[in-house]
Design an enzyme around this catalytic site. Structure first.
Site, short mmCIF file in Angstrom:
data_model
loop_
_atom_site.label_atom_id
_atom_site.label_comp_id
_atom_site.label_asym_id
_atom_site.label_seq_id
_atom_site.Cartn_x
_atom_site.Cartn_y
_atom_site.Cartn_z
N GLY A 1 -50.47 -34.24 -0.22
CA GLY A 1 -50.07 -33.11 -0.46
C GLY A 1 -49.67 -32.79 -1.66
O GLY A 1 -49.13 -33.77 -2.52
N LEU B 1 -43.40 -37.62 -0.29
CA LEU B 1 -44.44 -36.53 -0.91
C LEU B 1 -44.44 -36.75 -2.33
O LEU B 1 -44.66 -35.89 -3.21
CB LEU B 1 -43.93 -35.25 -0.61
CG LEU B 1 -43.69 -34.82 1.00
CD1 LEU B 1 -43.17 -33.53 0.84
CD2 LEU B 1 -45.04 -34.77 1.56
N ASN C 1 -48.34 -27.72 4.62
CA ASN C 1 -47.38 -28.72 5.12
C ASN C 1 -45.86 -28.31 5.40
O ASN C 1 -45.09 -28.31 4.44
CB ASN C 1 -47.40 -30.00 4.14
CG ASN C 1 -46.45 -31.18 4.70
OD1 ASN C 1 -45.87 -31.20 5.91
ND2 ASN C 1 -46.57 -32.22 4.00
N CYS D 1 -43.18 -32.30 7.09
CA CYS D 1 -42.87 -33.58 6.64
C CYS D 1 -41.51 -33.99 6.88
O CYS D 1 -40.61 -33.18 6.54
CB CYS D 1 -43.18 -33.73 5.09
SG CYS D 1 -42.57 -35.43 4.40
N LYS E 1 -50.16 -27.13 9.42
CA LYS E 1 -49.88 -28.50 10.17
C LYS E 1 -48.43 -28.35 10.73
O LYS E 1 -47.47 -28.36 10.14
CB LYS E 1 -49.87 -29.42 9.04
CG LYS E 1 -50.09 -30.97 9.74
CD LYS E 1 -50.47 -31.83 8.69
CE LYS E 1 -50.16 -33.27 8.95
NZ LYS E 1 -50.89 -34.40 8.23
N THR F 1 -46.21 -36.62 11.57
CA THR F 1 -45.59 -37.82 11.96
C THR F 1 -44.35 -37.73 12.78
O THR F 1 -43.67 -36.68 12.65
CB THR F 1 -45.03 -39.02 10.83
OG1 THR F 1 -44.18 -38.25 10.03
CG2 THR F 1 -46.06 -39.50 10.09
N GLY G 1 -55.84 -40.82 10.19
CA GLY G 1 -54.52 -40.95 9.11
C GLY G 1 -54.48 -42.56 8.89
O GLY G 1 -55.35 -43.19 8.17
#
Lengths: 326, 289
Positions: free
Chosen positions: A56, A83, A137, A140, A175, A203, A275
C-alpha cells in the site's frame, strides 16, 4: 492425455475477465505480502502472475508502527505493521520502473488518512503506463486514521469510492474488511458508488497476549489476523459478497494451495490473491498456479471460466436425503 | 547472489549442550553462497502450525561438501519440533538471507563477544577470522568472550580448540569460568590487561548486545552486532522485523530498519537502543561467591 491436449494446442485457458480488467490467470499476490515485487524475483517468475498488487502506497512515506509488529498464532499470524511504505514519489521513481520492466500487470494499493488523500493518489496514478488498476485500501485494521474507519461504514465507504471514481479512469478495486456486521452492505454501497471490482477480505481484527509476562504480544496491542486460520471466514465473506453484487469479486484470505484457490473460485470469486503463504513458501504463487491447471484438467475443464461460481449449493446426501431437511 | 528455496537433507540433528542442538544440512546452492552472519528461514514441519518459518544463522559453512550447520536452542514450540526431526528426512530452507559480517575496517585486535545461543553465527566468523579466507583472514590477536547462564549450556572446550585463540569463558552462576555475565568478563579483561579491541563482533541477548553497544559507542570502537527479531518472510516484504533506528535528518522522527534486509548485522550506532521494545532489562543474575 495431458501431452495430447498440449500437442493439439488445447492448453488450459486460465484467462479471467474482471469487468474492465482482463488477467492472463487468476493468481495475484495480496498487498503487503510481496513488497514491490523485486523481493520475490529470485523465487517467482513475475511475468507468470495474473497481477502484482504492491504494498500500500500513501502520499507521504510512512514509518509504520513500533515493534514488535508480528506474532504467530495457531495456523496464522497477527500483524500490526501500520502501513509502512516509501510514499508515492519514491514508488514512482524507483519501485514502479523496476516492476514495469518485468512486464506484469501492476495493481497499486492506495491508502490515505482523508478522502482527499485517496483522491490525490488516484489522480496522480491515472494514466501512468504499466498500472493496470487501483486497489482502494479502506480496510486496514492497524492505523488510527483512515484505513478501516472508511471501510466499516457503508455510507462512508460509498462516499469515498464516489470521490475516487471521479479522479481516475483506471479500473477501481475496493478492498473490504471482514470486521463488519454485513460485508454485503458495504459491497453494495461501493458498487453503487462506482467501484469496478471488490476484493475481500483484509485481515481480521485480533489480539494476542502473554499469560506470563501479562503483556500484549504486539506493541500496537491489536493487529490483523491472516493465514490459513481465516480461510473459512474469508470464504463466507466472499460468498456473501458474490451473492449481493454484480461486479466481479476477488477472493483473499488464507489461500495457501491450489485447492484453497479453487474453493474461492467455486463460490464465485473471479480471481484470488495469495498473502501470508508468500511468507511461508516464497514459491507459493507458482505452485498454486500450476496446481489450478492440474485440478481443472482433472475435472475435464479446459477453461477456468467454466468453473468459476459453479458451487452446487443444494444439500444432497446420497444415502439419507432426509438429513437435508434439518 | 541469489536466494533459493531448497529441500535440504538432514545429515545430523543432535544435542551438543543443555537445550542446545546442532543441525547439519546438505543444501548445495545455499551452502555455496552462504557467508558468516547471514541466515536461513527454515520450515519446521509440514502443515500450518507452526505456520511461519524460523530464522537461523549459519553456524558453520562447508561449501566444498555442500553442507552448512545451524546451532539452535530449544525455546518454544517451533524449536522443540525441530529437535524432533530425524536424520535422513528433509526440511525446506530459504536462503542465504540478510547481510554478512564485514572484515574489520582497520587493523588491530579483534574482540568477539558471544552470549548463550548467540555463539551460533560467531563460530563461522571466528573460523574465517582465524584462518586465511576470501573475506577475512590475516587478523591476529583475536579474543573470544563466551558466556552462558550455566556450565551445562556451554559448548565443550574442544569445539574451540582447533581455532587456537584465547577463549574467555563466563557463566552467570559461576559453574564454569568467570562468575558473571560475558559483558562483565569483557570489561574485566579489558581493565586488567589493558587490551583494547579495534573492532568488536557480538551476538547474544538483547541486554547483552545493548551493553556491548554502549561500551563500543562510548569509546568510538566499531562494533558489528548480529540482532534478531520476529520475522515472517525474511525477504523484506512483510516489514515485520522492524527495529527503531536514528534518522540523522530528523532525530525525533520514528524510523525503522528491518533485520532481514538491512541486517541481521548492524553497527552499534545504527540502532536507537532507547526506543527498543521491550526496553533493555537486566538479565536474571546469580549471586557469585
Amino acid at each position: 492425455m495431458e501431452q495430447d491436449a498440449a500437442a493439439a494446442g488445447h492448453a488450459t485457458d486460465l484467462r479471467v475477465r474482471l469487468g474492465p480488467l482482463t488477467l492472463a490467470n487468476p493468481v495475484m499476490v495480496a498487498s503487503g505480502t510481496f513488497g514491490y515485487g523485486e523481493e520475490y524475483a529470485d523465487f517467482v517468475d513475475l511475468t507468470r502472475l495474473g497481477a502484482v498488487v504492491v504494498k500500500g502506497i500513501s502520499l507521504e512515506p510512512r514509518a509504520g508502527n513500533p515493534p514488535p509488529r508480528i506474532v504467530e498464532t495457531p495456523s496464522g499470524m497477527i500483524n500490526a505493521i501500520g502501513l509502512e511504505n516509501v510514499g508515492i514519489d519514491k514508488f514512482l521513481e524507483e519501485k514502479l520502473p523496476a516492476l514495469q520492466s518485468r512486464r506484469v500487470p501492476v495493481i497499486v494499493n492506495i491508502l490515505g488518512n482523508t478522502a482527499d488523500q485517496y483522491v490525490e493518489l488516484a489522480s496522480r496514478l491515472d494514466g501512468i503506463a504499466g498500472i493496470a488498476a487501483l486497489e482502494l485500501n479502506i480496510s486496514c485494521p492497524n492505523v488510527k486514521e483512515g484505513g478501516m474507519a472508511f471501510g466499516a461504514d457503508p455510507a462512508m465507504a460509498g462516499h469515498l469510492v464516489e470521490k475516487v471514481r471521479r479522479a481516475t479512469r483506471l479500473p477501481l478495486i475496493t478492498k473490504l474488511t471482514p470486521n463488519v456486521t454485513s460485508i454485503a452492505a458495504v459491497a453494495k454501497a461501493v458498487e453503487a458508488a462506482g467501484t469496478d471490482i471488490v476484493s475481500c477480505i483484509n485481515t481480521v481484527s485480533a489480539l494476542a497476549v502473554d499469560a506470563f509476562s501479562r503483556r500484549p504480544k504486539l506493541a500496537n496491542l491489536v493487529g490483523g489476523l491472516s493465514g490459513p486460520a481465516i480461510k473459512p471466514i474469508a470464504l463466507r465473506c466472499v460468498y456473501e459478497t458474490v451473492q449481493s453484487v454484480r461486479c466481479p469479486v476477488i477472493g483473499i484470505g488464507g489461500i495457501a494451495s491450489a485447492v484453497d484457490a479453487m474453493e474461492f473460485l467455486l463460490v464465485g470469486a473471479r480471481a484470488i490473491q495469495v498473502g501470508t503463504a508468500n511468507f511461508v513458501r516464497p514459491t507459493a504463487t507458482m505452485e498454486i498456479l500450476e496446481g489450478i491447471e492440474r485440478v481443472l484438467r482433472f475435472l475435464g475443464l479446459s477453461r477456468i471460466e467454466d468453473y468459476i461460481g459453479t458451487l452446487d449449493a443444494e444439500c444432497r446426501f446420497p444415502f439419507a436425503e432426509e438429513a437435508c431437511r434439518f | 547472489m541469489g536466494k533459493y528455496q531448497e529441500e535440504a537433507l538432514i545429515l545430523a540433528n543432535e544435542g551438543v549442550a543443555d537445550t542446545t542442538w546442532r543441525l547439519v544440512l546438505e543444501c548445495p546452492r545455499i551452502a555455496a553462497e552462504a557467508r558468516p552472519g547471514q541466515f536461513v528461514m527454515l520450515q519446521i514441519r509440514e502443515g500450518t502450525d507452526p505456520l511461519l518459518r524460523r530464522p537461523f544463522s549459519f553456524h558453520r559453512i562447508h561449501p566444498e561438501r555442500a553442507v552448512f550447520e545451524i546451532l539452535y536452542r530449544v525455546v518454544g514450540r517451533g524449536t522443540w519440533w525441530l529437535s524432533q526431526t530425524r536424520q535422513g528426512s528433509r526440511v525446506s530452507v530459504v536462503g542465504p538471507l540478510g547481510n554478512a559480517f564485514r572484515p574489520p575496517d582497520r587493523p588491530g585486535p579483534v574482540a568477539v563477544v558471544g552470549g548463550g545461543i548467540g555463539v551460533a553465527p560467531l563460530y563461522e566468523l571466528l573460523h574465517q577470522l582465524a584462518k586465511p579466507s576470501a573475506f577475512f583472514g590475516g587478523a591476529v590477536d583475536i579474543h573470544f568472550f563466551y558466556g552462558t547462564r550455566t556450565a551445562a549450556e556451554m559448548l565443550p572446550e574442544s569445539t574451540f580448540s582447533e581455532l587456537n585463540l584465547p577463549v574467555h569463558r563466563s557463566t552467570d552462576d559461576g559453574t564454569a569460568g568467570f562468575c558473571g555475565t560475558v559483558v562483565d568478563l569483557f570489561r574485566r579483561v579489558l581493565e586488567k590487561d589493558r587490551w583494547r579491541p579495534a573492532v568488536i563482533y557480538a551476538c547474544g541477548s538483547l541486554p547483552m548486545q545493548f551493553a556491548v553497544a554502549q561500551w563500543a559507542l562510548s569509546r568510538g570502537t566499531p562494533a558489528q552486532l548480529s540482532l534478531e527479531s520476529l520475522m515472517a518472510c525474511g525477504l523484506g516484504a512483510c516489514l515485520g522485523c522492524a527495529l527503531p533506528a536514528p534518522d540523522p535528518k530528523a532525530p525525533n522522527a520514528d524510523r525503522y530498519v528491518h533485520v532481514c534486509k538491512d541486517g541481521p548485522i548492524f553497527e552499534a550506532g545504527s540502532i536507537r537502543w532507547n526506543k527498543m521494545q521491550p526496553p533493555p532489562v537486566t538479565p536474571p543474575t546469580f549471586v557469585c561467591v
